[in-house]
Design an enzyme around this catalytic site. Structure first.
Site, PDB file in Angstrom:
ATOM      1  N   LYS A 160      -9.429 -10.797   3.506  1.00  0.00           N
ATOM      2  CA  LYS A 160      -9.475 -10.162   2.183  1.00  0.00           C
ATOM      3  C   LYS A 160      -8.121 -10.322   1.532  1.00  0.00           C
ATOM      4  O   LYS A 160      -7.085 -10.035   2.145  1.00  0.00           O
ATOM      5  CB  LYS A 160      -9.787  -8.660   2.373  1.00  0.00           C
ATOM      6  CG  LYS A 160      -9.801  -7.872   1.081  1.00  0.00           C
ATOM      7  CD  LYS A 160     -11.180  -7.859   0.449  1.00  0.00           C
ATOM      8  CE  LYS A 160     -11.183  -7.446  -0.987  1.00  0.00           C
ATOM      9  NZ  LYS A 160     -10.968  -8.545  -1.954  1.00  0.00           N
TER      10      LYS A 160
ATOM     11  N   GLN B 249      -0.546  -9.495   3.565  1.00  0.00           N
ATOM     12  CA  GLN B 249      -1.829  -8.839   3.300  1.00  0.00           C
ATOM     13  C   GLN B 249      -2.453  -8.296   4.592  1.00  0.00           C
ATOM     14  O   GLN B 249      -3.118  -7.256   4.578  1.00  0.00           O
ATOM     15  CB  GLN B 249      -2.780  -9.865   2.651  1.00  0.00           C
ATOM     16  CG  GLN B 249      -4.009  -9.288   1.991  1.00  0.00           C
ATOM     17  CD  GLN B 249      -3.747  -8.777   0.572  1.00  0.00           C
ATOM     18  OE1 GLN B 249      -3.108  -9.454  -0.206  1.00  0.00           O
ATOM     19  NE2 GLN B 249      -4.251  -7.598   0.256  1.00  0.00           N
TER      20      GLN B 249
ATOM     21  N   LYS C 164      -0.812  -4.969   5.157  1.00  0.00           N
ATOM     22  CA  LYS C 164      -1.166  -4.056   4.065  1.00  0.00           C
ATOM     23  C   LYS C 164      -2.592  -3.549   4.225  1.00  0.00           C
ATOM     24  O   LYS C 164      -2.862  -2.355   4.136  1.00  0.00           O
ATOM     25  CB  LYS C 164      -1.028  -4.809   2.736  1.00  0.00           C
ATOM     26  CG  LYS C 164      -1.343  -3.986   1.527  1.00  0.00           C
ATOM     27  CD  LYS C 164      -1.420  -4.820   0.268  1.00  0.00           C
ATOM     28  CE  LYS C 164      -0.250  -5.754   0.114  1.00  0.00           C
ATOM     29  NZ  LYS C 164      -0.173  -6.385  -1.200  1.00  0.00           N
TER      30      LYS C 164
ATOM     31  N   LYS D 100      -5.391 -14.973   1.526  1.00  0.00           N
ATOM     32  CA  LYS D 100      -4.890 -15.136   0.159  1.00  0.00           C
ATOM     33  C   LYS D 100      -5.186 -16.565  -0.272  1.00  0.00           C
ATOM     34  O   LYS D 100      -5.311 -17.458   0.569  1.00  0.00           O
ATOM     35  CB  LYS D 100      -3.375 -14.890   0.120  1.00  0.00           C
ATOM     36  CG  LYS D 100      -2.844 -14.538  -1.251  1.00  0.00           C
ATOM     37  CD  LYS D 100      -2.956 -13.048  -1.573  1.00  0.00           C
ATOM     38  CE  LYS D 100      -2.572 -12.780  -2.998  1.00  0.00           C
ATOM     39  NZ  LYS D 100      -2.510 -11.341  -3.291  1.00  0.00           N
TER      40      LYS D 100
ATOM     41  N   GLY E 297      -8.520 -10.797  -7.479  1.00  0.00           N
ATOM     42  CA  GLY E 297      -7.538 -11.338  -8.423  1.00  0.00           C
ATOM     43  C   GLY E 297      -6.106 -11.218  -7.914  1.00  0.00           C
ATOM     44  O   GLY E 297      -5.834 -10.606  -6.892  1.00  0.00           O
ATOM     45  N   ASP E 298      -5.218 -11.834  -8.629  1.00  0.00           N
ATOM     46  CA  ASP E 298      -3.762 -11.705  -8.417  1.00  0.00           C
ATOM     47  C   ASP E 298      -3.146 -12.267  -9.699  1.00  0.00           C
ATOM     48  O   ASP E 298      -3.805 -12.269 -10.755  1.00  0.00           O
ATOM     49  CB  ASP E 298      -3.321 -12.474  -7.168  1.00  0.00           C
ATOM     50  CG  ASP E 298      -1.896 -12.152  -6.738  1.00  0.00           C
ATOM     51  OD1 ASP E 298      -1.676 -11.112  -6.111  1.00  0.00           O
ATOM     52  OD2 ASP E 298      -0.962 -12.930  -7.056  1.00  0.00           O
TER      53      ASP E 298
ATOM     54  N   THR F 269      -3.912  -0.852  -8.503  1.00  0.00           N
ATOM     55  CA  THR F 269      -2.633  -1.201  -7.870  1.00  0.00           C
ATOM     56  C   THR F 269      -1.512  -0.348  -8.469  1.00  0.00           C
ATOM     57  O   THR F 269      -0.698   0.241  -7.747  1.00  0.00           O
ATOM     58  CB  THR F 269      -2.338  -2.698  -8.051  1.00  0.00           C
ATOM     59  OG1 THR F 269      -3.473  -3.433  -7.610  1.00  0.00           O
ATOM     60  CG2 THR F 269      -1.117  -3.111  -7.255  1.00  0.00           C
TER      61      THR F 269
ATOM     62  N   ASN G 148      -1.449  -6.797 -15.030  1.00  0.00           N
ATOM     63  CA  ASN G 148      -2.304  -5.778 -14.450  1.00  0.00           C
ATOM     64  C   ASN G 148      -1.540  -4.636 -13.777  1.00  0.00           C
ATOM     65  O   ASN G 148      -1.800  -3.460 -14.025  1.00  0.00           O
ATOM     66  CB  ASN G 148      -3.186  -6.522 -13.445  1.00  0.00           C
ATOM     67  CG  ASN G 148      -4.305  -5.680 -12.975  1.00  0.00           C
ATOM     68  OD1 ASN G 148      -4.161  -4.980 -12.004  1.00  0.00           O
ATOM     69  ND2 ASN G 148      -5.413  -5.701 -13.690  1.00  0.00           N
TER      70      ASN G 148
ATOM     71  N   SER H 158     -10.484  -2.414  -3.878  1.00  0.00           N
ATOM     72  CA  SER H 158     -11.348  -3.578  -3.613  1.00  0.00           C
ATOM     73  C   SER H 158     -12.235  -3.291  -2.404  1.00  0.00           C
ATOM     74  O   SER H 158     -13.422  -3.631  -2.395  1.00  0.00           O
ATOM     75  CB  SER H 158     -10.503  -4.823  -3.323  1.00  0.00           C
ATOM     76  OG  SER H 158     -10.146  -5.475  -4.514  1.00  0.00           O
TER      77      SER H 158
HETATM   78  P1  NDP Z   1      -0.666 -10.603 -13.843  1.00  0.00           P
HETATM   79  O1  NDP Z   1      -0.962 -12.044 -13.929  1.00  0.00           O
HETATM   80  O2  NDP Z   1      -1.602  -9.644 -14.453  1.00  0.00           O
HETATM   81  O3  NDP Z   1       0.801 -10.327 -14.448  1.00  0.00           O
HETATM   82  C1  NDP Z   1       1.892 -10.960 -13.905  1.00  0.00           C
HETATM   83  C2  NDP Z   1       3.111 -10.664 -14.746  1.00  0.00           C
HETATM   84  O4  NDP Z   1       4.238 -11.163 -14.059  1.00  0.00           O
HETATM   85  C3  NDP Z   1       3.067 -11.333 -16.116  1.00  0.00           C
HETATM   86  O5  NDP Z   1       3.597 -10.461 -17.073  1.00  0.00           O
HETATM   87  C4  NDP Z   1       3.954 -12.547 -15.940  1.00  0.00           C
HETATM   88  O6  NDP Z   1       4.695 -12.902 -17.104  1.00  0.00           O
HETATM   89  C5  NDP Z   1       4.950 -12.064 -14.893  1.00  0.00           C
HETATM   90  N1  NDP Z   1       5.443 -13.169 -14.074  1.00  0.00           N
HETATM   91  C6  NDP Z   1       4.721 -14.084 -13.395  1.00  0.00           C
HETATM   92  N2  NDP Z   1       5.529 -14.968 -12.786  1.00  0.00           N
HETATM   93  C7  NDP Z   1       6.783 -14.587 -13.092  1.00  0.00           C
HETATM   94  C8  NDP Z   1       8.047 -15.122 -12.786  1.00  0.00           C
HETATM   95  N3  NDP Z   1       8.174 -16.220 -12.030  1.00  0.00           N
HETATM   96  N4  NDP Z   1       9.139 -14.480 -13.268  1.00  0.00           N
HETATM   97  C9  NDP Z   1       9.012 -13.368 -14.040  1.00  0.00           C
HETATM   98  N5  NDP Z   1       7.834 -12.836 -14.382  1.00  0.00           N
HETATM   99  C10 NDP Z   1       6.735 -13.443 -13.909  1.00  0.00           C
HETATM  100  O7  NDP Z   1      -0.463 -10.293 -12.279  1.00  0.00           O
HETATM  101  P2  NDP Z   1      -0.598  -8.904 -11.524  1.00  0.00           P
HETATM  102  O8  NDP Z   1      -0.067  -7.812 -12.351  1.00  0.00           O
HETATM  103  O9  NDP Z   1      -1.967  -8.809 -10.988  1.00  0.00           O
HETATM  104  O10 NDP Z   1       0.366  -9.147 -10.262  1.00  0.00           O
HETATM  105  C11 NDP Z   1       1.752  -8.869 -10.315  1.00  0.00           C
HETATM  106  C12 NDP Z   1       2.288  -8.730  -8.902  1.00  0.00           C
HETATM  107  O11 NDP Z   1       1.578  -7.673  -8.213  1.00  0.00           O
HETATM  108  C13 NDP Z   1       2.139  -9.958  -8.001  1.00  0.00           C
HETATM  109  O12 NDP Z   1       3.235 -10.013  -7.102  1.00  0.00           O
HETATM  110  C14 NDP Z   1       0.874  -9.664  -7.218  1.00  0.00           C
HETATM  111  O13 NDP Z   1       0.823 -10.371  -5.989  1.00  0.00           O
HETATM  112  C15 NDP Z   1       1.038  -8.167  -6.991  1.00  0.00           C
HETATM  113  N6  NDP Z   1      -0.179  -7.455  -6.675  1.00  0.00           N
HETATM  114  C16 NDP Z   1      -1.255  -7.497  -7.531  1.00  0.00           C
HETATM  115  C17 NDP Z   1      -2.396  -6.799  -7.225  1.00  0.00           C
HETATM  116  C18 NDP Z   1      -3.546  -6.712  -8.165  1.00  0.00           C
HETATM  117  O14 NDP Z   1      -4.461  -5.907  -7.887  1.00  0.00           O
HETATM  118  N7  NDP Z   1      -3.581  -7.441  -9.250  1.00  0.00           N
HETATM  119  C19 NDP Z   1      -2.530  -6.079  -5.934  1.00  0.00           C
HETATM  120  C20 NDP Z   1      -1.307  -6.016  -5.167  1.00  0.00           C
HETATM  121  C21 NDP Z   1      -0.207  -6.724  -5.525  1.00  0.00           C
HETATM  122  P3  NDP Z   1       4.014 -13.421 -18.471  1.00  0.00           P
HETATM  123  O15 NDP Z   1       3.538 -12.167 -19.164  1.00  0.00           O
HETATM  124  O16 NDP Z   1       5.132 -14.070 -19.183  1.00  0.00           O
HETATM  125  O17 NDP Z   1       2.906 -14.332 -18.067  1.00  0.00           O
END
Ligand code: NDP
Length: 447
Positions: free
Chosen positions: A90, A111, A114, A126, A165-166, A210, A241, A379
């Site tokens: 997962k 993961q 976690k 993943k 998603g991620d 999250t 997100n 999830s």
């Molecule tokens: P989203 O795609 O919704 O948002 C990601 C954000 O991070 C965007 O604003 C993006 O910028 C920014 N970003 C991406 N790459 C970079 C980078 N190299 N440098 C600076 N900013 C960056 O992703 P999520 O919110 O879902 O995920 C964010 C983090 O949380 C990740 O590490 C993910 O693995 C982790 N996570 C997510 C979960 C989930 O349920 N979604 C669960 C647990 C962990 P821009 O707006 O410019 O595109």
């Protein structure tokens, strides 16, 4: 320690170019010393560390799709099925140009621990692709998702491996992938993916989970120090997100959010982001609003090509964007600015050197494995609802999420007490996760 160092060295020798993976393995294994020293013979006899650092399988595949101009495009897709000792694999799917095998392996490895902390029966996996969704039309996104699933479907299933998603993958992409999976399989197995829309088996609170979970976890930590969210200032990164869910909950509980960020810079809100601003993050993204436009709309100042770390004063730093956002240099400046807590919304957002520096200087680090586990926890609840063909209310899911986050915190405290490591939440999360996964692996025999 010899056993641990040998295994870390073998990971470095076998995967010399996988920097993120080596970083994640080193952080976890070094923190397991109290458990390994206690039962070294058992773990060695069962080859536990050697098995823990080698994924069950790494799948890599071509994703070929046609862009709007009619030109064929080729991306590389991945699914790493890391460990299924305690349940089906997962973990999310990430679409971002920085995706490579090292990134997906580190995420799948983390993961595994976690998911064990959530207490739900989920193994670690993943996946993703080096596809950049930015600037793509809706039609291109759909064709990419369909092409991706046309290869991935053969490796997944509700009792085998359940992606979500991620970065770059949210409800829209999950919907397109589920549609393709359903067509290929000729069956309605909606438990195969989580993060779905409510209209076809999604769960209430999953989009927010999250962020909400990370704030609920922090509440437990603050409670230990006789503090609460109200009145604290938060610097957040990300504009997706996790940042959205976190900002909404922080503001609801009386905290002040002073930054958000994207890949192109950060926005500073001197008077704090408003409730309406927090609500608007996802919509603003969908509408293609730039960070500058969002800043103008909600009273912020946009700092192009900069990140907030070590620049902005806040009680809590909450990285919610990507890995290795906060390095040692930024950690040093952050400590000078008086940061007290780092709450990891993103996965591995803080380098190992920065974590050590924070800890040495009295900053409490809430590790991603615990702090952001609320997403995968809900999830897991989505999977339960799909299996039962039921849908729980918002309140039911939110209450379960709160219980799970409290339970995770308590597991960390129990592990910290058992192994005598003080209030080190990073080590505690690794030790607690390791205990459960290694027990299951030993009981299932060597394979
Ligand atoms: P989203 O795609 O919704 O948002 C990601 C954000 O991070 C965007 O604003 C993006 O910028 C920014 N970003 C991406 N790459 C970079 C980078 N190299 N440098 C600076 N900013 C960056 O992703 P999520 O919110 O879902 O995920 C964010 C983090 O949380 C990740 O590490 C993910 O693995 C982790 N996570 C997510 C979960 C989930 O349920 N979604 C669960 C647990 C962990 P821009 O707006 O410019 O595109």
């Amino acid at each position: 320690m010899d056993y641990i160092n040998q295994v870390i060295q073998s990971v470095k020798d076998k995967n010399p170019n996988e920097h993120e993976y080596i970083q994640a393995v080193s952080e976890v294994l070094l923190s397991l010393a109290p458990a390994i020293e206690k039962d070294q013979d058992l773990y060695k006899k069962n080859g536990i560390l050697e098995r823990l650092v080698e994924p069950d399988r790494c799948i890599s595949f071509r994703v070929c799709w046609v862009d709007d101009s009619g030109k064929p495009q080729v991306n590389r897709g991945y699914r790493v099925q890391f460990n299924n000792a305690i349940g089906p694999y997962k973990g999310g799917l990430r679409f971002h140009p920085s995706v490579n095998l090292s990134v997906i392996k580190f995420l799948a490895f983390e993961q595994t621990f976690k998911n064990s902390l959530t207490t739900l029966p989920m193994g670690g996996g993943k996946g993703g692709a080096d596809f950049d969704p930015r600037g793509k039309s809706d039609g291109e996104i759909m064709r990419f998702c369909q092409a991706f699933m046309t290869e991935l479907y053969r490796h997944i299933g509700p009792d085998i491996d359940v992606p979500a998603g991620d970065i770059g993958v949210s409800q829209r992409e999950v919907g397109y992938m589920f549609g393709q999976y359903k067509r290929i399989r000729g069956a309605y197995e909606n438990g195969v993916l989580t993060g779905k829309h409510l209209s076809f088996g999604g769960s209430f609170i999953r989009p927010e989970a999250t962020g909400y979970g990370a704030v609920y976890f922090l509440e437990q930590v603050l409670n230990h120090f006789n503090q609460n969210i109200k009145g604290l200032t938060f610097a957040l990164s990300g504009f997706g997100n996790v940042a959205w869910g976190s900002a909404k909950k922080i503001i609801e509980l009386g905290g002040k959010v002073v930054t958000l960020s994207g890949q192109d810079g950060y926005i500073y809100f001197e008077n704090g982001l408003s409730k309406e601003g927090a609500e608007d993050i996802i919509l603003a993204r969908q509408k293609g609003l730039t960070k500058q436009e969002f800043a103008d709309k909600f009273g912020g100042v946009f700092y192009k090509n900069q990140q907030p770390w070590g620049k902005v004063k806040a009680d809590v730093y909450m990285p919610c964007a990507t890995q290795n956002e906060i390095d040692l240099e930024q950690a040093i400046k952050a400590v000078q600015l008086g940061v007290k807590f780092v709450n990891e919304g993103a996965n591995m957002p803080t380098t190992n050197q920065a974590i050590d520096y924070f800890k040495d200087h009295g900053v409490i680090v809430c590790p991603a494995k615990a702090a952001n586990a609320g997403g995968v926890a809900v999830s897991g609840l989505e999977m339960s609802q799909n299996s039962q063909r039921l849908s729980w209310t918002k309140e039911e899911v939110d209450n379960k999420l709160k219980d799970i986050m409290r339970g995770i915190y308590n597991q960390l405290i129990d592990a910290a007490n058992e192994f005598g490591i003080g209030y080190d939440l990073c080590k505690a999360a690794n030790l607690a996760g390791f205990k459960k996964v290694s027990t299951a692996m030993i009981m299932q025999g060597i394979y």
